[in-house]
Design a protein around this motif. Structure first.
Motif, PDB file in Angstrom:
ATOM      1  N   GLU A  33       0.675  -1.151   0.249  1.00  0.00           N
ATOM      2  CA  GLU A  33       0.064   0.026  -0.008  1.00  0.00           C
ATOM      3  C   GLU A  33       0.925   1.304  -0.001  1.00  0.00           C
ATOM      4  OE1 GLU A  33       0.395  -1.394   4.352  1.00  0.00           O
ATOM      5  OE2 GLU A  33       0.159  -2.212   2.445  1.00  0.00           O
ATOM      6  N   ALA A  34       2.242   1.363   0.340  1.00  0.00           N
ATOM      7  CA  ALA A  34       3.040   2.345  -0.042  1.00  0.00           C
ATOM      8  C   ALA A  34       3.032   2.823  -1.407  1.00  0.00           C
ATOM      9  CB  ALA A  34       4.387   1.993   0.445  1.00  0.00           C
ATOM     10  N   ARG A  35       3.399   4.301  -1.381  1.00  0.00           N
ATOM     11  CA  ARG A  35       3.373   5.139  -2.459  1.00  0.00           C
ATOM     12  C   ARG A  35       4.838   5.589  -2.804  1.00  0.00           C
ATOM     13  NH1 ARG A  35      -1.870   8.235  -0.685  1.00  0.00           N
ATOM     14  NH2 ARG A  35      -3.172   6.539  -0.526  1.00  0.00           N
ATOM     15  N   ARG A  36       5.252   5.426  -4.095  1.00  0.00           N
ATOM     16  CA  ARG A  36       6.693   5.774  -4.416  1.00  0.00           C
ATOM     17  C   ARG A  36       6.556   7.189  -4.492  1.00  0.00           C
ATOM     18  NH1 ARG A  36      10.423   2.820  -8.801  1.00  0.00           N
ATOM     19  NH2 ARG A  36      12.379   3.747  -8.063  1.00  0.00           N
ATOM     20  N   LEU A  37       7.851   8.010  -4.338  1.00  0.00           N
ATOM     21  CA  LEU A  37       7.863   9.410  -4.379  1.00  0.00           C
ATOM     22  C   LEU A  37       8.797   9.467  -5.813  1.00  0.00           C
ATOM     23  CD1 LEU A  37       8.902  11.004  -1.127  1.00  0.00           C
ATOM     24  CD2 LEU A  37       6.832  11.151  -2.269  1.00  0.00           C
ATOM     25  N   ASP A  38       8.095   9.829  -6.905  1.00  0.00           N
ATOM     26  CA  ASP A  38       8.571  10.036  -8.256  1.00  0.00           C
ATOM     27  C   ASP A  38       9.460   8.691  -8.454  1.00  0.00           C
ATOM     28  OD1 ASP A  38       7.604  12.533  -8.498  1.00  0.00           O
ATOM     29  OD2 ASP A  38       9.113  13.388  -7.343  1.00  0.00           O
ATOM     30  N   ASP A  39      10.799   8.870  -8.859  1.00  0.00           N
ATOM     31  CA  ASP A  39      11.523   7.821  -9.410  1.00  0.00           C
ATOM     32  C   ASP A  39      12.569   7.536  -8.238  1.00  0.00           C
ATOM     33  OD1 ASP A  39      10.368   7.349 -11.721  1.00  0.00           O
ATOM     34  OD2 ASP A  39      11.406   8.803 -12.933  1.00  0.00           O
ATOM     35  N   SER A  40      12.240   7.937  -7.022  1.00  0.00           N
ATOM     36  CA  SER A  40      13.226   7.992  -5.989  1.00  0.00           C
ATOM     37  C   SER A  40      13.281   6.660  -5.524  1.00  0.00           C
ATOM     38  CB  SER A  40      13.053   9.277  -4.908  1.00  0.00           C
ATOM     39  OG  SER A  40      11.980   8.648  -4.309  1.00  0.00           O
ATOM     40  N   HIS A  41      14.092   6.444  -4.446  1.00  0.00           N
ATOM     41  CA  HIS A  41      14.246   5.115  -3.722  1.00  0.00           C
ATOM     42  C   HIS A  41      13.242   5.398  -2.288  1.00  0.00           C
ATOM     43  CE1 HIS A  41      17.312   2.985  -5.940  1.00  0.00           C
ATOM     44  NE2 HIS A  41      18.117   4.345  -5.830  1.00  0.00           N
ATOM     45  N   VAL A  42      12.480   6.344  -2.317  1.00  0.00           N
ATOM     46  CA  VAL A  42      11.536   6.575  -1.211  1.00  0.00           C
ATOM     47  C   VAL A  42      10.279   6.198  -1.577  1.00  0.00           C
ATOM     48  CG1 VAL A  42      11.078   8.576   0.598  1.00  0.00           C
ATOM     49  CG2 VAL A  42      13.305   8.457  -0.686  1.00  0.00           C
ATOM     50  N   TRP A  43       9.709   5.350  -0.374  1.00  0.00           N
ATOM     51  CA  TRP A  43       8.190   5.141  -0.477  1.00  0.00           C
ATOM     52  C   TRP A  43       7.564   5.790   0.804  1.00  0.00           C
ATOM     53  CZ3 TRP A  43       5.897   1.722  -4.126  1.00  0.00           C
ATOM     54  CH2 TRP A  43       6.694   1.203  -5.068  1.00  0.00           C
ATOM     55  N   TRP A  44       6.367   6.133   0.663  1.00  0.00           N
ATOM     56  CA  TRP A  44       5.803   6.614   1.914  1.00  0.00           C
ATOM     57  C   TRP A  44       4.444   5.950   2.037  1.00  0.00           C
ATOM     58  CZ3 TRP A  44       2.013  10.694   2.940  1.00  0.00           C
ATOM     59  CH2 TRP A  44       1.327  11.257   1.918  1.00  0.00           C
ATOM     60  N   LEU A  45       3.979   6.050   3.333  1.00  0.00           N
ATOM     61  CA  LEU A  45       2.484   5.577   3.796  1.00  0.00           C
ATOM     62  C   LEU A  45       1.874   6.975   4.511  1.00  0.00           C
ATOM     63  CD1 LEU A  45       3.121   2.156   5.166  1.00  0.00           C
ATOM     64  CD2 LEU A  45       1.733   2.616   3.140  1.00  0.00           C
ATOM     65  N   PRO A  46       0.892   7.416   3.878  1.00  0.00           N
ATOM     66  CA  PRO A  46       0.236   8.338   4.603  1.00  0.00           C
ATOM     67  C   PRO A  46      -0.640   7.879   5.833  1.00  0.00           C
ATOM     68  CG  PRO A  46      -0.934   7.874   2.521  1.00  0.00           C
ATOM     69  CD  PRO A  46       0.133   7.119   2.619  1.00  0.00           C
ATOM     70  N   PRO A  47      -1.178   8.768   6.763  1.00  0.00           N
ATOM     71  CA  PRO A  47      -1.962   8.286   7.981  1.00  0.00           C
ATOM     72  C   PRO A  47      -3.398   7.972   7.463  1.00  0.00           C
ATOM     73  CG  PRO A  47      -1.611  10.614   8.010  1.00  0.00           C
ATOM     74  CD  PRO A  47      -0.834  10.184   6.856  1.00  0.00           C
ATOM     75  N   GLN A  48      -3.939   7.097   8.248  1.00  0.00           N
ATOM     76  CA  GLN A  48      -5.383   6.836   7.969  1.00  0.00           C
ATOM     77  C   GLN A  48      -6.174   7.990   8.372  1.00  0.00           C
ATOM     78  OE1 GLN A  48      -6.554   3.725   7.318  1.00  0.00           O
ATOM     79  NE2 GLN A  48      -4.671   2.771   6.944  1.00  0.00           N
ATOM     80  N   GLY A  49      -7.211   8.447   7.317  1.00  0.00           N
ATOM     81  CA  GLY A  49      -8.099   9.235   7.626  1.00  0.00           C
ATOM     82  C   GLY A  49      -7.686  10.656   6.959  1.00  0.00           C
ATOM     83  N   ILE A  50      -6.449  10.609   6.309  1.00  0.00           N
ATOM     84  CA  ILE A  50      -6.156  12.110   5.959  1.00  0.00           C
ATOM     85  C   ILE A  50      -6.747  12.559   4.964  1.00  0.00           C
ATOM     86  CG2 ILE A  50      -4.346  11.348   4.363  1.00  0.00           C
ATOM     87  CD1 ILE A  50      -2.457  13.479   5.233  1.00  0.00           C
ATOM     88  N   LEU A  80      11.426   3.714   3.727  1.00  0.00           N
ATOM     89  CA  LEU A  80      10.097   3.798   4.029  1.00  0.00           C
ATOM     90  C   LEU A  80       9.706   5.030   4.770  1.00  0.00           C
ATOM     91  CD1 LEU A  80       6.984   2.826   3.456  1.00  0.00           C
ATOM     92  CD2 LEU A  80       7.541   1.253   5.399  1.00  0.00           C
ATOM     93  N   VAL A  81       8.883   5.895   4.531  1.00  0.00           N
ATOM     94  CA  VAL A  81       8.521   7.064   5.551  1.00  0.00           C
ATOM     95  C   VAL A  81       6.964   6.778   5.704  1.00  0.00           C
ATOM     96  CG1 VAL A  81       7.983   9.530   5.862  1.00  0.00           C
ATOM     97  CG2 VAL A  81      10.074   8.676   4.270  1.00  0.00           C
ATOM     98  N   ARG A  82       7.065   6.506   7.170  1.00  0.00           N
ATOM     99  CA  ARG A  82       5.486   6.042   7.268  1.00  0.00           C
ATOM    100  C   ARG A  82       5.004   7.328   8.278  1.00  0.00           C
ATOM    101  NH1 ARG A  82       6.265   1.591  10.724  1.00  0.00           N
ATOM    102  NH2 ARG A  82       6.011   2.916  12.615  1.00  0.00           N
ATOM    103  N   VAL A  83       3.920   7.808   7.825  1.00  0.00           N
ATOM    104  CA  VAL A  83       3.429   8.610   8.688  1.00  0.00           C
ATOM    105  C   VAL A  83       2.419   8.263   9.674  1.00  0.00           C
ATOM    106  CG1 VAL A  83       2.216  11.002   8.743  1.00  0.00           C
ATOM    107  CG2 VAL A  83       3.574  10.512   6.709  1.00  0.00           C
ATOM    108  N   ASP A  84       2.699   8.037  10.796  1.00  0.00           N
ATOM    109  CA  ASP A  84       1.991   7.150  11.962  1.00  0.00           C
ATOM    110  C   ASP A  84       0.600   8.161  12.342  1.00  0.00           C
ATOM    111  OD1 ASP A  84       3.467   4.987  11.810  1.00  0.00           O
ATOM    112  OD2 ASP A  84       4.815   5.518  13.324  1.00  0.00           O
TER     113      ASP A  84
END
Length: 134
Positions: A33-50, A80-84
């Motif tokens: 369910e993570a989302r990639r930031l452009d073509d970088s090596h960084v993926w992120w997960l937004p918090p629930q309900g944002i 992975l950047v997870r916004v808790d």
């Protein structure tokens, strides 16, 4: 390890306040369910309900520092950047751009990310804060 940051700015009679909790870690395989930031090596997960506007601004802020975040992967394939958690107190004025500013400040203070100056002025005529992104 997750860190919580309180973003708090005040110019004039009112201000901007938000609280964000981030966890940044190297991973070999990001969650599906993570989302990639452009073509970088960084993926992120937004918090629930944002709300969608906050999510777009968070992604914008993370995109400004994606290169530096990618360097945190060490020997792993990705970071992975997870916004808790994301919280905006009810008794505050709010603008969506705060989502980007809060994420960047949290990364600067807790993960050694640098090089992004965020200018903030108050447009009294429009009664709105103006952000500038360096």
């Amino acid at each position: 390890m997750a860190f919580t940051h309180l973003y708090k700015k005040r110019i004039g009679f009112w201000g901007l306040v938000a609280r964000v909790t981030l966890d940044v870690r190297p991973v070999n395989e990001p969650p599906s369910e993570a989302r990639r930031l452009d073509d970088s090596h960084v993926w992120w997960l937004p918090p629930q309900g944002i709300v969608p506007a906050d999510e777009r601004w968070m992604e914008f802020g993370l995109g400004l520092v994606a290169g530096q975040l990618g360097a945190l992967r060490g020997g792993a394939d990705t970071v992975l950047v997870r916004v808790d958690d994301w919280d905006v107190p009810m008794l505050t004025d709010y603008q969506e751009e705060v989502a980007a500013a809060a994420v960047i400040e949290c990364l600067q203070q807790n993960y050694g990310i640098s090089g992004v100056d965020i200018g903030l002025t108050l447009d009294r005529e429009r009664n709105r804060y103006q952000f500038t992104w360096d």
